[in-house]
Write a protein that holds these residues in place. Structure first.
Motif, PDB file in Angstrom:
ATOM      1  N   HIS A  12      50.767 -29.712 -16.025  1.00 28.99           N
ATOM      2  CA  HIS A  12      49.957 -28.644 -15.447  1.00 28.99           C
ATOM      3  C   HIS A  12      50.404 -27.266 -15.955  1.00 28.99           C
ATOM      4  N   ARG A  13      51.697 -27.103 -16.150  1.00 31.60           N
ATOM      5  CA  ARG A  13      52.192 -25.833 -16.697  1.00 31.60           C
ATOM      6  C   ARG A  13      51.735 -25.664 -18.146  1.00 31.60           C
ATOM      7  N   GLN A  14      51.806 -26.750 -18.925  1.00 32.12           N
ATOM      8  CA  GLN A  14      51.371 -26.681 -20.319  1.00 32.12           C
ATOM      9  C   GLN A  14      49.886 -26.349 -20.423  1.00 32.12           C
ATOM     10  N   SER A  59      56.794 -34.923 -14.741  1.00 29.73           N
ATOM     11  CA  SER A  59      55.802 -35.010 -15.823  1.00 29.73           C
ATOM     12  C   SER A  59      54.505 -34.316 -15.440  1.00 29.73           C
ATOM     13  N   SER A  60      54.081 -34.494 -14.209  1.00 23.99           N
ATOM     14  CA  SER A  60      52.853 -33.851 -13.733  1.00 23.99           C
ATOM     15  C   SER A  60      53.004 -32.332 -13.735  1.00 23.99           C
ATOM     16  N   LEU A  85      44.920 -21.686 -20.698  1.00 28.80           N
ATOM     17  CA  LEU A  85      43.751 -21.309 -19.909  1.00 28.80           C
ATOM     18  C   LEU A  85      43.871 -19.871 -19.437  1.00 28.80           C
ATOM     19  N   ILE A  86      45.017 -19.517 -18.906  1.00 33.07           N
ATOM     20  CA  ILE A  86      45.240 -18.142 -18.447  1.00 33.07           C
ATOM     21  C   ILE A  86      45.167 -17.174 -19.622  1.00 33.07           C
ATOM     22  N   SER A 137      47.697 -33.585 -22.107  1.00 27.63           N
ATOM     23  CA  SER A 137      47.942 -32.173 -22.390  1.00 27.63           C
ATOM     24  C   SER A 137      47.622 -31.834 -23.843  1.00 27.63           C
ATOM     25  N   LYS A 138      48.055 -32.668 -24.759  1.00 30.14           N
ATOM     26  CA  LYS A 138      47.807 -32.408 -26.180  1.00 30.14           C
ATOM     27  C   LYS A 138      46.321 -32.424 -26.486  1.00 30.14           C
ATOM     28  N   ARG A 139      45.613 -33.359 -25.918  1.00 26.24           N
ATOM     29  CA  ARG A 139      44.177 -33.438 -26.193  1.00 26.24           C
ATOM     30  C   ARG A 139      43.450 -32.189 -25.711  1.00 26.24           C
ATOM     31  N   VAL A 140      43.802 -31.709 -24.531  1.00 23.56           N
ATOM     32  CA  VAL A 140      43.161 -30.508 -23.993  1.00 23.56           C
ATOM     33  C   VAL A 140      43.546 -29.280 -24.812  1.00 23.56           C
TER      34      VAL A 140
END
Length: 193
Positions: free
Chosen positions: A131-133, A126-127, A138-139, A75-78
């Motif tokens: 996905h929420r993060q 965690s998943s 993106l939205i 998540s952090k990388r993205v």
């Protein structure tokens, strides 16, 4: 007293903990079918088997720690790549590209292996958090582009990421697949103006 390889005991312990997690990730990426033993992980990290037990009580404890490590790092990388991209269109392309880059590096294989060998509430939670993060920025980028239904568009972009991920994991050329995804989305994501 054992010798430490860092300026402080806390830094030494953090480095050994990190080494064990990295070793477990590497083993899972290479052999996704079974949970690695603590002995194998310790050996890969260059530590004695007994040292692994100083950090993890059991194989399940190690897998739980790995779950807590893999998803936030992804998540952090993205999100970091999106933040550095600048314009909203570039942010969406960074989202796609970074996710596919992580797949090509084997991170998705590790996540899939964890899902297969360590299913449970910890993995599900965690998943879901990851996905929420990832969905919020993106939205937000799609909303900034003036997309009428950013949540639905985000799901469609994720479908492209999923398909491209499958192609990469099936042995396709990661750079070529990433390039095709950008070609597909690029015209739609050009910033107005």
């Amino acid at each position: 007293m054992p010798r430490i390889s860092a300026p402080t005991v806390a830094e030494h312990r953090a480095a050994k903990h990190r080494a064990l997690l990295d070793a477990a990730r590497a083993i899972l990426a290479e052999e996704p079918g079974a949970a690695p033993s603590l002995a194998a992980v310790a050996g890969r990290a260059g530590l004695a088997r007994s040292s692994a037990y100083e950090y993890f009580r059991s194989r399940q404890d190690l897998l739980d720690a790995l779950i807590q490590d893999v998803f936030p790092r992804w998540s952090k990388r993205v999100t970091d790549a999106m933040a550095a991209a600048g314009s909203p269109g570039a942010q969406v392309l960074a989202y796609v590209d970074t996710n596919l880059e992580l797949v090509a590096e084997g991170e998705h294989a590790v996540a899939r292996a964890l899902a297969a060998i360590a299913p449970g509430q910890q993995l599900d939670d965690s998943s879901r958090v990851m996905h929420r993060q990832l969905s919020h920025p993106l939205i937000d980028a799609l909303r900034a582009l003036g997309v009428p239904d950013p949540a639905t568009t985000a799901e469609m972009i994720n479908a492209i990421v999923y398909s491209a991920s499958s192609l990469i994991e099936a042995g396709g050329d990661p750079a070529g697949i990433r390039s095709r995804a950008e070609e597909l989305l690029g015209p739609f994501l050009r910033d107005p103006g």
